[in-house]
Design a protein around this motif. Structure first.
Motif, short mmCIF file in Angstrom:
data_model
loop_
_atom_site.label_atom_id
_atom_site.label_comp_id
_atom_site.label_asym_id
_atom_site.label_seq_id
_atom_site.Cartn_x
_atom_site.Cartn_y
_atom_site.Cartn_z
N ASN A 260 -0.03 5.85 -9.72
CA ASN A 260 -0.68 5.63 -8.44
C ASN A 260 -0.79 6.92 -7.62
O ASN A 260 -1.01 6.87 -6.41
CB ASN A 260 0.07 4.56 -7.62
N CYS B 298 0.83 -1.20 0.00
CA CYS B 298 0.00 0.00 0.00
C CYS B 298 0.86 1.25 0.00
O CYS B 298 0.51 2.26 -0.59
CB CYS B 298 -0.92 0.00 1.22
N LEU B 299 1.98 1.19 0.71
CA LEU B 299 2.83 2.38 0.81
C LEU B 299 3.65 2.58 -0.46
O LEU B 299 3.98 3.72 -0.79
CB LEU B 299 3.76 2.26 2.01
N ARG B 300 4.00 1.51 -1.14
CA ARG B 300 4.81 1.63 -2.36
C ARG B 300 4.16 0.81 -3.48
O ARG B 300 4.72 -0.22 -3.91
CB ARG B 300 6.24 1.17 -2.10
N PRO B 301 3.02 1.26 -3.96
CA PRO B 301 2.32 0.46 -4.98
C PRO B 301 3.04 0.41 -6.31
O PRO B 301 2.77 -0.45 -7.13
CB PRO B 301 0.97 1.19 -5.11
#
Lengths: 369, 487
Positions: free
Chosen positions: A248, A18-21
């Motif tokens: 994103n 989620c933090l680095r999609p």
């Protein structure tokens, strides 16, 4: 206990995702332009072309920049007769093949019907390393030129030929810089159709970054395979073009690090940066920009400090002209995807006149419908 | 509904009414008509007048609610069975659960001021069939609730595993399914109605957004309607779960009074791959007056220098002031105005701006008695922010932002002792905070989700904690010091 540990690991992975999609795509980018087959090991510098096939004396590339260089290492027992085909090439592109010691290898053009498809017969030397440079004449001059900025074709792919037809009327356009969302879902079939329609309808090549719609299918794996990198930088006639993967609503730290290098490399020169999702949506209440306004403000501030001359975006299906941190900015999402109504624009592209010494000269809205 | 302390705010009350249209009012609970003791008893749970498993912390309820308890033989229970003074249709109209003929709010009678003031509904055994009640006369034509219904109602007042599981899957899609399985038809109907309303609002706003390509001319109202739909949908989803889980604990009640002054100090951690900061000192101060609340919040990163300061306050338009909300169920509407200063030294820019908006809180017991102890909260507003870049950058940017949030919370504390507080799951649409928005497939459209809680453990000391997940992960833990204490 092990179950708890596994759950913890899974949660951590999900959180990281989620933090680095965009992390996987950034890592995958580094492999673009590398392939082996038939005794030939090929590496396109900076991943500026995707290797579509290699082997049996034939190499096919999809160019994603007007100028690129490949390093070809041929094994001792491999054939020396190769045919290099470059799709999405500049109309006047030429191949220069030379060994590491500077010896120029024989190259014979193979006539092609399509203006953006180029092929050459080249005699490589078994056991040696050759540099193959594909570029149009005058690529290293500093003469001003014109290119088109376009984005967001998506479900309007069957009608994209109208845009190419309009583009064809302007002979001065050198290439299209596409800011993402080539297709609706980024499937292999859709991307292949996009490329076929491009080759059939457009007299000039299209250099792209991906959009969020390309990520809908296997996180843009097919895009990487068929088109190339989401984040890359090239120089043409003294102007640096940098495209980054912002699909994103963020830049992955890997991309950000690459971007800092590209910014530093063109601090004194003319530099255009393009991406799909704009850092800042000019209509703030809509919020179609980055997921974190602090990140977007920091990014455009960095652009301004590093002397970026122009920023180009997509994602929003209309035309906007504004500034971010003082840098001229344009959204030209007129490729035909569900248009923004009540804007009086419709399908369009941007014709940009720029020069290495002059910087941005003019950006004009060109209506298609 | 309206606070007598804010007569100037009557026009704004209309806005609140519009916002709360999707939630039916507790009309019967507010019925000023005096009832006789006989009527009160006839409306009691023993006669199926309510499916409330316990007392409500409603507007007229003061003090701790009571759990259902076993029948007390010492309590006088008149035999009303076949001799109810109320005509059969009226009794039927007051019957509860899934077998009610009309969708009148069940349990509202028990929450009425008259009932709670006299303790009738709270003191009588609820949820348990009385040997003298009509429950024991299943064949009676006057019986308000059939025996089969009784069994369902009784079972609905205790925790059941199956409805709780169903509340998650497929309950997250079919709100109301869990209470329906638990025999709480009234709550089920309300939640299905809420879900339908939410989906309707999403369609009402979302479809035009899609058709207009998110046009700059229409996006603001359409976006607000769509987000309102998501908020109603989200609230009904959590209420679905709460309604079947709540029998496992006593419902909390809103504190009758909150301290006039609070100070807060703590630690905040931010995990964001786009920023260099991570550790923050968290400071806060809050002052409550009659209708005005002033607040100051600061987040300071000692090593990196990032500094965020928010100053502002809220004016209570509707509902009782937090300093003295005895007798209130906690429903309220505030107008908010905040200023923001946020300095990003590493990234080289500063944000200065202001927020204006409204924040409303709605006691969910007004929706259904089985949701007592919980509340829904929503806010809408707009921010205007200027970004400045000190140094060589020649120009800044001015940006607006739609502010929207919603949440579902529970009151902590049961009325006795100093322990008081609240906890809330929430969604926050704003993208300029530390959590930012989720970096998803659609870019940066979606905001962040979180859990916020605050509780006073003693008269003067408490804790506040918050966790947010958006593009970044944010965790905060603070110590709260209250002057004046809570009651």
């Amino acid at each position: 206990m092990s179950r708890i540990g596994a759950m913890g690991m899974l949660s951590a992975l999900l959180m990281t995702g989620c933090l680095r999609p965009a992390e996987n795509r950034a890592v995958r980018d580094s492999k673009v332009g590398r392939a082996e087959g038939g005794g030939l090991s090929l590496e396109v510098e900076d991943g500026l072309a995707a290797v579509r096939s290699v082997g049996s004396g034939e190499v096919m590339l999809w160019g994603n920049a007007p100028v690129f260089t490949a390093r070809a290492t041929l094994s001792a027992d491999a054939t020396s007769n190769w045919v290099l085909t470059v799709r999405n090439a500049m109309p006047g592109a030429e191949l220069l093949a030379e060994l590491e010691d500077g010896e120029v290898l024989a190259v014979e053009p193979v006539p092609q019907v399509l203006p953006t498809v180029k092929a050459w017969r080249v005699g490589l030397r078994p056991g040696a390393v050759a540099r193959l440079r594909v570029a149009p004449p005058g690529w290293d001059s500093t003469a001003p030129f014109r290119f088109a900025a376009l984005a967001d074709v998506q479900e309007a792919l069957p009608r994209v030929g109208d845009i190419y037809a309009r583009l064809s009327k302007d002979d001065s356009l050198r290439f299209i810089l596409f800011s993402g969302d080539l297709t609706e879902n980024g499937t292999r079939e859709q991307l292949l159709e996009f490329q076929e329609r491009l080759e059939a309808g457009s007299p000039i090549p299209l250099y792209a970054t991906l959009g969020n719609h390309e990520t809908f299918s296997k996180d843009a794996e097919e895009y990487t395979t068929l088109v190339g990198r989401g984040s890359q930088s090239f120089v043409f006639q003294g102007v640096r073009f940098t495209v980054v993967d912002s699909s994103n609503g963020t830049l992955d730290p890997i991309v950000e690090e690459q971007l800092e290098g590209w910014l530093a490399a063109s601090r004194q020169g003319t530099h255009i940066v393009a991406m799909h999702v704009p850092p800042q949506d000019p209509v703030g209440l809509r919020g179609g920009g980055f997921a974190n306004r602090g990140e977007s403000a920091g990014l455009v501030g960095k652009f301004a400090r590093e002397g970026v001359d122009l920023t180009l975006y997509g994602h929003i299906h209309s035309y906007y002209s504004f500034t971010n941190a003082g840098i001229p900015a344009f959204i030209s999402g007129g490729g035909g995807a569900i248009p923004e109504t009540f804007d009086g624009v419709g399908r369009h592209y941007l014709a940009v006149d720029i020069g290495a010494n002059e910087g941005l000269r003019e950006a004009s809205l060109v209506r298609v419908d | 509904m309206l606070s007598a302390q804010s007569p100037r705010s009557r026009p704004l009350a209309l806005a609140l009414v519009g916002a709360f249209l999707v939630l039916p009012g507790r009309a019967l609970a507010q019925d000023p008509e005096p009832l006789s003791a006989f009527e009160l008893l006839a409306r009691s749970p023993q006669l199926g007048g309510s499916d409330i498993p316990r007392d409500l912390p409603g507007r007229a309820t003061v003090g701790a609610p009571r759990r259902p308890r076993a029948p007390d033989d010492s309590l006088p229970m008149p035999d009303l069975g076949m001799q109810s003074p109320l005509p059969a249709p009226e009794l039927r109209a007051m019957s509860s659960g899934p077998f009610r003929s009309e969708g009148e709010p069940v349990g509202a009678e028990a929450a009425s001021p008259e009932v709670t003031a006299e303790g009738s509904a709270a003191d009588v055994p609820m949820g348990m069939p009385s040997p003298l009640s009509p429950h024991g006369v299943p064949s009676s034509p006057l019986s308000p609730v059939p025996a089969s219904t009784t069994a369902l109602l009784d079972s609905s007042r205790s925790f059941q595993v199956v409805p709780a599981a169903v509340a998650v899957v497929p309950g997250l899609l079919f709100h109301g399914l869990a209470p329906a399985l638990a025999g709480d038809g009234h709550t089920a109907k309300r939640l299905f109605a809420l879900e339908g309303t939410g989906l309707g609002l999403i369609a009402l706003g979302g479809v035009p957004i899609a058709l207009t390509g998110a046009s700059r001319r229409t996006i603001a109202p359409l976006y607000a309607v769509t987000l309102a739909g998501f908020s109603v949908f989200g609230i009904s989803a959590i209420a679905n779960l709460y309604s079947v889980v709540s029998p496992t604990f006593d419902p909390g009640v809103p504190a009758s009074s909150l301290p006039p002054v609070e100070f807060e100090m703590g630690y905040q951690y931010v995990s964001d791959t786009s920023f260099a900061y991570d550790h923050f000192v968290s400071l806060g101060a809050l002052a409550r007056f009659d209708e005005v609340k002033l607040e100051a919040i600061a987040r300071l990163a000692p090593d990196e220098g990032n500094t965020q300061v928010r100053l502002g306050g809220a004016y209570r338009l509707l509902g009782e002031p937090e300093r003295n909300r005895a007798g209130s169920d906690g429903s309220s509407l505030d107008a908010e105005l905040y200023g923001l200063f946020h300095r990003f030294p590493t990234e080289g820019f500063t944000v200065v701006g202001g927020d204006v908006g409204f924040r409303g809180r709605y006691a969910m017991s007004r929706v259904s008695p089985s949701l007592a102890g919980s509340f829904a909260e929503a806010s809408i507003g707009m921010a205007l922010q200027g970004y400045s870049y000190p140094g060589p950058v020649s120009d800044g940017n001015l940006h607006s932002q739609l502010l929207f949030s919603f949440g579902y919370g529970v009151w902590l504390g049961r009325g006795g002792g100093p322990f008081k507080g609240e906890a809330m799951l929430f969604y926050d649409h704003r993208k300029d905070g530390f959590a930012g928005g989720i970096r998803g497939l659609g870019g940066g459209v979606v905001g962040n989700f979180g859990l916020r809680t605050r509780a006073l453990l003693t008269e003067t000391w408490g804790v506040a904690a918050e966790f947010q997940a958006g593009g970044a992960l944010v965790g905060r833990l603070s110590l709260v010091y209250a002057l004046g204490g809570e009651s």
